[in-house]
Design an enzyme around this catalytic site. Structure first.
Site, PDB file in Angstrom:
ATOM      1  N   ASP A   1      -7.241  -4.218  -5.415  1.00  0.00           N
ATOM      2  CA  ASP A   1      -6.798  -2.950  -4.792  1.00  0.00           C
ATOM      3  C   ASP A   1      -5.392  -2.618  -5.329  1.00  0.00           C
ATOM      4  O   ASP A   1      -5.041  -1.414  -5.449  1.00  0.00           O
ATOM      5  CB  ASP A   1      -6.741  -2.831  -3.404  1.00  0.00           C
ATOM      6  CG  ASP A   1      -8.073  -3.687  -2.660  1.00  0.00           C
ATOM      7  OD1 ASP A   1      -8.516  -4.760  -3.296  1.00  0.00           O
ATOM      8  OD2 ASP A   1      -8.333  -3.202  -1.726  1.00  0.00           O
TER       9      ASP A   1
ATOM     10  N   ASP B   1       0.730  -1.109  -0.159  1.00  0.00           N
ATOM     11  CA  ASP B   1      -0.038   0.038  -0.109  1.00  0.00           C
ATOM     12  C   ASP B   1       0.696   1.245  -0.072  1.00  0.00           C
ATOM     13  O   ASP B   1       0.093   2.289   0.516  1.00  0.00           O
ATOM     14  CB  ASP B   1      -0.852  -0.031   1.214  1.00  0.00           C
ATOM     15  CG  ASP B   1      -2.073  -0.998   0.930  1.00  0.00           C
ATOM     16  OD1 ASP B   1      -2.749  -0.687  -0.310  1.00  0.00           O
ATOM     17  OD2 ASP B   1      -2.775  -1.638   1.665  1.00  0.00           O
TER      18      ASP B   1
HETATM   19  N1  GLY Z   1      -7.485  -1.445   0.024  1.00  0.00           N
HETATM   20  C1  GLY Z   1      -8.088  -1.840   1.293  1.00  0.00           C
HETATM   21  C2  GLY Z   1      -9.612  -1.614   0.955  1.00  0.00           C
HETATM   22  O1  GLY Z   1     -10.172  -1.022  -0.206  1.00  0.00           O
HETATM   23  O2  GLY Z   1     -10.358  -1.743   1.909  1.00  0.00           O
END
Ligand code: GLY
Length: 393
Positions: A172, A112
């Site tokens: 994601d 992330d």
């Molecule tokens: N990337 C984590 C979410 O969208 O919850």
């Protein structure tokens, strides 16, 4: 007669564009007052660990440390408010919330980093051109790239749940590729671009169903690159379409097209848009429920974050695609819904968050029907994209 019609046309045309500017200004003013309130209540809660507002938990503002995946969004929100208002005080606030994330440039334990560093330092660099921030971003991209496995052709998403998955990649993850492409543009180091492109191409191959909805988690064999499982973590079921996952995919492939010019990414973004727009109510501007296949719709929580991400993505895809007019129409409708009293919090409420009614992780019984800082981030981005679009007309 002709002169009179021209006069009436001018009156209506300028009247309308003035009206548009006025309503944009009202919204920006509302957001500015709300973020002013947000900083007022966050300040006394901040310490050397807890730095960024994320959500409301047990009725109270929840702050997270810099290593949290959401840490970059609040600083990003302040940078965007600076962009919208030009007021120096927002730049000062934005910097104050950005700097505590500096040490994360060395963090190799998360996929992330794109969210964390590009939403914060990416904007800090955009607005200050400070070389130190540029170097922090380049280091962040290099840390992220260490998670790439050439056998799989992807960046590893999570390290948790190692009893369940060997090499999990979540949809994601598409969002974090922007940092790599930015760093390639700055440094010319090809491997950063190659990782981003390969990850996106393997995602096209394995993450999507025939209707262009996507799975949340694909688990790979890290030795052979084979797909082992196709599952969900935050969605209703393995075969359902978790709303935010669809939104990340749409935004991610739109961004990949912007950054590489590769047609296959535009086509993928259009196919995902086709799926999202085919879901009940979306074309009419209804904000999605947390999963498009949630069993008790309409008695299910909304996910305004998915709505805001889709809106921001459609405004951009509208610029690239031959279906642009449709995308912009839907984006405008979603934007209007998000700006309505149902979703837009009154100033001084909602612990300073702009939007209400998002859902983080329903199956984990976490963050259900609450404000989430990333919903605000993509809403602010939508305000900017909409304004720029209207200015360029
Ligand atoms: N990337 C984590 C979410 O969208 O919850």
């Amino acid at each position: 007669m002709k002169k009179l019609s021209i006069f009436i046309f001018i009156l209506i045309y300028f009247g309308c564009s003035n009206q548009k500017e006025k309503s944009n200004n009202v919204l920006v003013n509302h957001v500015a007052r709300q973020l002013e309130y947000a900083t007022e209540i966050a300040e006394p809660l901040r310490d050397s660990i807890l730095t960024s507002p994320r959500t409301i938990k047990n009725g109270k503002l929840k702050l997270v440390p810099s290593r949290d995946w959401t840490s970059g969004f609040f600083p990003g929100n302040l940078w965007m408010l600076y962009e919208l208002t030009g007021e120096t005080k927002w730049k000062d606030f934005a910097l104050d919330y950005t700097l505590p994330l500096k040490k994360e440039q060395w963090n190799k334990g998360t996929h992330d980093l794109g969210f964390m560093m590009f939403c914060s330092f990416g904007k800090a660099y955009q607005f200050t051109k400070n070389e130190e921030y540029k170097n922090i971003l380049i280091q962040s991209a290099k840390s992220l790239a260490t998670r790439f496995n050439p056998k799989v052709g992807c960046i590893r998403s999570w390290d948790h749940n190692s009893d369940k998955w060997d090499f999990p990649v979540i949809i994601d993850n598409m969002m974090n590729l922007e940092l790599l492409l930015w760093a390639f543009n700055e440094t010319g180091e090809d491997y950063l671009k190659n990782i981003a492109i390969t990850h996106a191409q393997i995602t096209i191959k394995n993450h999507f169903r025939d209707d262009y909805s996507s799975y949340h988690v694909i688990d790979y064999n890290p030795e052979t690159g084979e797909v082992q499982k196709k599952q969900t973590h935050q969605g209703f079921s393995d075969e359902s379409a978790w709303a935010r996952g669809q939104a990340w995919g749409l935004y991610g492939f739109t961004m990949m097209y912007r950054e590489t010019g590769m047609k296959e990414f535009l086509i993928q973004a259009e196919k995902i848009a086709g799926f999202i727009l085919s879901q009940p109510g979306i074309k009419e501007g209804k904000v999605p429920y947390w999963d498009f296949n949630a069993p008790n719709i309409p008695d299910e929580p909304y996910d305004a974050s998915a709505g805001a991400i889709i809106t921001a993505a459609l405004y951009e895809l509208g610029d690239y695609s031959e279906h642009g007019e449709t995308y912009i129409k839907v984006a405008n409708k979603l934007f209007a819904t998000l700006s309505s009293d149902k979703f837009l919090a009154p100033v001084g409420e909602n612990e300073g968050f702009i939007l209400k009614h998002s859902t983080g992780h329903l199956p984990g019984n976490s963050e259900i029907d609450v404000p989430l800082v990333y919903a605000d981030y993509y809403f602010l981005e939508s305000i900017i994209k909409k304004q720029n679009m209207e200015k360029s007309k």
